[in-house]
Design a protein around this motif. Structure first.
Motif, PDB file in Angstrom:
ATOM      1  N   ALA A  64      41.945   8.410 -53.125  1.00  0.00           N
ATOM      2  CA  ALA A  64      41.676   7.855 -54.322  1.00  0.00           C
ATOM      3  C   ALA A  64      41.413   9.814 -55.075  1.00  0.00           C
ATOM      4  N   ILE A  65      42.177   9.958 -56.130  1.00  0.00           N
ATOM      5  CA  ILE A  65      42.509  11.274 -56.205  1.00  0.00           C
ATOM      6  C   ILE A  65      42.472  11.625 -57.820  1.00  0.00           C
ATOM      7  N   GLY A  66      41.490  12.196 -58.228  1.00  0.00           N
ATOM      8  CA  GLY A  66      41.095  12.100 -59.370  1.00  0.00           C
ATOM      9  C   GLY A  66      42.363  12.620 -60.193  1.00  0.00           C
ATOM     10  N   ARG A  67      42.256  13.267 -61.732  1.00  0.00           N
ATOM     11  CA  ARG A  67      42.788  13.763 -63.060  1.00  0.00           C
ATOM     12  C   ARG A  67      43.141  15.067 -62.394  1.00  0.00           C
ATOM     13  N   TYR A  68      44.030  15.436 -63.831  1.00  0.00           N
ATOM     14  CA  TYR A  68      44.457  16.811 -63.555  1.00  0.00           C
ATOM     15  C   TYR A  68      44.331  18.068 -61.809  1.00  0.00           C
ATOM     16  N   CYS A  69      44.984  17.070 -61.023  1.00  0.00           N
ATOM     17  CA  CYS A  69      44.606  17.170 -58.926  1.00  0.00           C
ATOM     18  C   CYS A  69      46.186  17.983 -59.257  1.00  0.00           C
ATOM     19  N   LEU A  70      45.880  19.565 -58.741  1.00  0.00           N
ATOM     20  CA  LEU A  70      47.354  19.838 -58.192  1.00  0.00           C
ATOM     21  C   LEU A  70      47.042  20.417 -56.507  1.00  0.00           C
ATOM     22  N   LEU A  71      48.281  19.228 -55.413  1.00  0.00           N
ATOM     23  CA  LEU A  71      48.525  19.298 -54.496  1.00  0.00           C
ATOM     24  C   LEU A  71      49.188  20.171 -54.206  1.00  0.00           C
ATOM     25  N   ALA A  72      49.353  21.700 -54.092  1.00  0.00           N
ATOM     26  CA  ALA A  72      50.724  22.261 -53.766  1.00  0.00           C
ATOM     27  C   ALA A  72      51.013  22.307 -52.353  1.00  0.00           C
ATOM     28  N   HIS A  98      40.074  17.709 -61.172  1.00  0.00           N
ATOM     29  CA  HIS A  98      40.531  18.348 -61.722  1.00  0.00           C
ATOM     30  C   HIS A  98      40.376  19.950 -60.411  1.00  0.00           C
ATOM     31  N   VAL A  99      40.875  19.192 -59.163  1.00  0.00           N
ATOM     32  CA  VAL A  99      40.919  20.216 -58.083  1.00  0.00           C
ATOM     33  C   VAL A  99      41.857  20.481 -57.696  1.00  0.00           C
ATOM     34  N   THR A 100      41.897  21.742 -57.110  1.00  0.00           N
ATOM     35  CA  THR A 100      42.976  22.602 -56.712  1.00  0.00           C
ATOM     36  C   THR A 100      43.417  22.535 -55.070  1.00  0.00           C
ATOM     37  N   ILE A 101      44.420  21.814 -54.577  1.00  0.00           N
ATOM     38  CA  ILE A 101      44.490  22.383 -52.513  1.00  0.00           C
ATOM     39  C   ILE A 101      45.294  23.404 -52.550  1.00  0.00           C
ATOM     40  N   GLY A 102      45.346  24.627 -52.085  1.00  0.00           N
ATOM     41  CA  GLY A 102      45.840  24.853 -51.981  1.00  0.00           C
ATOM     42  C   GLY A 102      47.051  25.091 -50.859  1.00  0.00           C
ATOM     43  N   GLU A 103      48.530  25.641 -50.828  1.00  0.00           N
ATOM     44  CA  GLU A 103      49.689  25.765 -49.851  1.00  0.00           C
ATOM     45  C   GLU A 103      49.206  25.650 -48.437  1.00  0.00           C
ATOM     46  N   GLY A 104      49.546  24.349 -47.915  1.00  0.00           N
ATOM     47  CA  GLY A 104      49.584  24.393 -46.083  1.00  0.00           C
ATOM     48  C   GLY A 104      48.049  24.431 -46.328  1.00  0.00           C
ATOM     49  N   SER A 105      47.370  23.759 -46.903  1.00  0.00           N
ATOM     50  CA  SER A 105      46.147  23.703 -46.586  1.00  0.00           C
ATOM     51  C   SER A 105      45.848  22.149 -46.091  1.00  0.00           C
ATOM     52  N   ILE A 106      44.468  21.793 -45.199  1.00  0.00           N
ATOM     53  CA  ILE A 106      44.714  20.194 -44.389  1.00  0.00           C
ATOM     54  C   ILE A 106      43.265  20.138 -44.327  1.00  0.00           C
ATOM     55  N   VAL A 107      43.207  18.900 -45.213  1.00  0.00           N
ATOM     56  CA  VAL A 107      42.124  17.921 -45.746  1.00  0.00           C
ATOM     57  C   VAL A 107      42.255  16.852 -44.918  1.00  0.00           C
ATOM     58  N   GLU A 108      40.633  15.924 -44.796  1.00  0.00           N
ATOM     59  CA  GLU A 108      40.754  15.353 -43.735  1.00  0.00           C
ATOM     60  C   GLU A 108      38.885  14.735 -44.297  1.00  0.00           C
ATOM     61  N   VAL A 116      37.029  21.922 -58.047  1.00  0.00           N
ATOM     62  CA  VAL A 116      36.681  22.242 -56.571  1.00  0.00           C
ATOM     63  C   VAL A 116      37.886  22.995 -56.715  1.00  0.00           C
ATOM     64  N   HIS A 117      38.447  23.604 -55.948  1.00  0.00           N
ATOM     65  CA  HIS A 117      39.524  24.487 -55.703  1.00  0.00           C
ATOM     66  C   HIS A 117      39.423  25.382 -53.780  1.00  0.00           C
ATOM     67  N   THR A 177      43.370  23.882 -64.209  1.00  0.00           N
ATOM     68  CA  THR A 177      44.531  22.746 -64.180  1.00  0.00           C
ATOM     69  C   THR A 177      44.739  22.270 -65.279  1.00  0.00           C
ATOM     70  N   LYS A 178      44.153  22.455 -66.306  1.00  0.00           N
ATOM     71  CA  LYS A 178      45.107  21.407 -68.013  1.00  0.00           C
ATOM     72  C   LYS A 178      46.351  22.387 -68.020  1.00  0.00           C
ATOM     73  N   ASP A 179      46.102  23.515 -68.005  1.00  0.00           N
ATOM     74  CA  ASP A 179      47.395  24.654 -68.292  1.00  0.00           C
ATOM     75  C   ASP A 179      48.056  24.712 -67.214  1.00  0.00           C
ATOM     76  N   TYR A 180      47.522  24.760 -65.962  1.00  0.00           N
ATOM     77  CA  TYR A 180      49.378  24.591 -64.970  1.00  0.00           C
ATOM     78  C   TYR A 180      49.890  23.515 -65.197  1.00  0.00           C
ATOM     79  N   TYR A 181      49.380  22.159 -65.975  1.00  0.00           N
ATOM     80  CA  TYR A 181      49.744  20.851 -66.020  1.00  0.00           C
ATOM     81  C   TYR A 181      50.831  20.830 -66.591  1.00  0.00           C
ATOM     82  N   ALA A 182      50.138  21.916 -68.704  1.00  0.00           N
ATOM     83  CA  ALA A 182      50.636  21.995 -68.855  1.00  0.00           C
ATOM     84  C   ALA A 182      52.246  22.802 -69.116  1.00  0.00           C
TER      85      ALA A 182
END
Length: 188
Positions: A64-72, A98-108, A116-117, A177-182
């Motif tokens: 489950a992923i919330g609103r305004y998230c970025l998966l790079a 409002h979570v940003t997950i950076g390039e090449g990151s692995i999340v478990e 969260v950034h 996160t809202k600016d990036y989305y816009a």
């Protein structure tokens, strides 16, 4: 500093009714078990494993992923797993708003709170819990079962507490996160 406008090829992304923008070059397995809150961006080469779930009845939502998230680009999201009393099972993962997950990151992780950034090339171990309003620096490895407290900055391998975030970080991450989305715009 004002973020630049990021243009993407319109044909490469699918936009859902709730405003999610998902790259056609991402790998999304078991999409029926994944919930996107809305206005989330999933960039090229991301992998989300919604097919890894407990067998039998029970909980159908795996990720489950919330609103305004970025998966790079190149980030991998897969649910945590463990063997308990000889039975191998996957467990659900929840990612806040409002979570940003950076390039090449692995999340478990089991849970990632809101605001969260997570930096580039991070590894978030199985069943880690990252509370609201945190920053994980680039190239950090969070060991399995770690609890990252709110308003903290973690860094290193293994990741350790290095500093605190100000209380205004929630507003900063929300506006970022809202600016990036816009500014994530299709080019025709």
């Amino acid at each position: 500093m004002e973020p630049p406008i990021v243009y993407y090829p319109r044909s490469e992304y699918i936009e859902t009714d709730t405003g999610n923008k998902v790259s056609r070059k991402s790998v999304i397995c078991g999409s029926q078990n994944i919930i996107l809150g809305g206005k989330t961006i999933i960039q090229t080469d991301c992998v989300i494993r919604g097919d890894l779930r407990r067998t039998g009845g029970g909980h159908a939502v795996v990720v489950a992923i919330g609103r305004y998230c970025l998966l790079a680009r190149g980030s991998i999201i897969r649910p945590p797993y463990k063997t308990y009393k000889g039975i191998f099972s996957y467990y659900p993962m929840k990612i806040g708003d409002h979570v940003t997950i950076g390039e090449g990151s692995i999340v478990e992780a089991a849970t990632i709170g809101s605001f969260v950034h997570i930096g580039k090339n991070c590894v978030i171990g199985r069943f880690a819990i990252i509370k609201d309003c945190c920053r994980i620096e680039d190239n950090t490895v969070i060991p399995p079962n770690t609890v990252v407290p709110s308003f903290s900055i973690y860094e290193g391998s293994p990741g350790v507490f290095v500093d605190e975030l100000p209380e205004c970080v929630q507003d900063l991450y929300e506006s970022r996160t809202k600016d990036y989305y816009a500014k994530f715009q299709p080019k025709d």
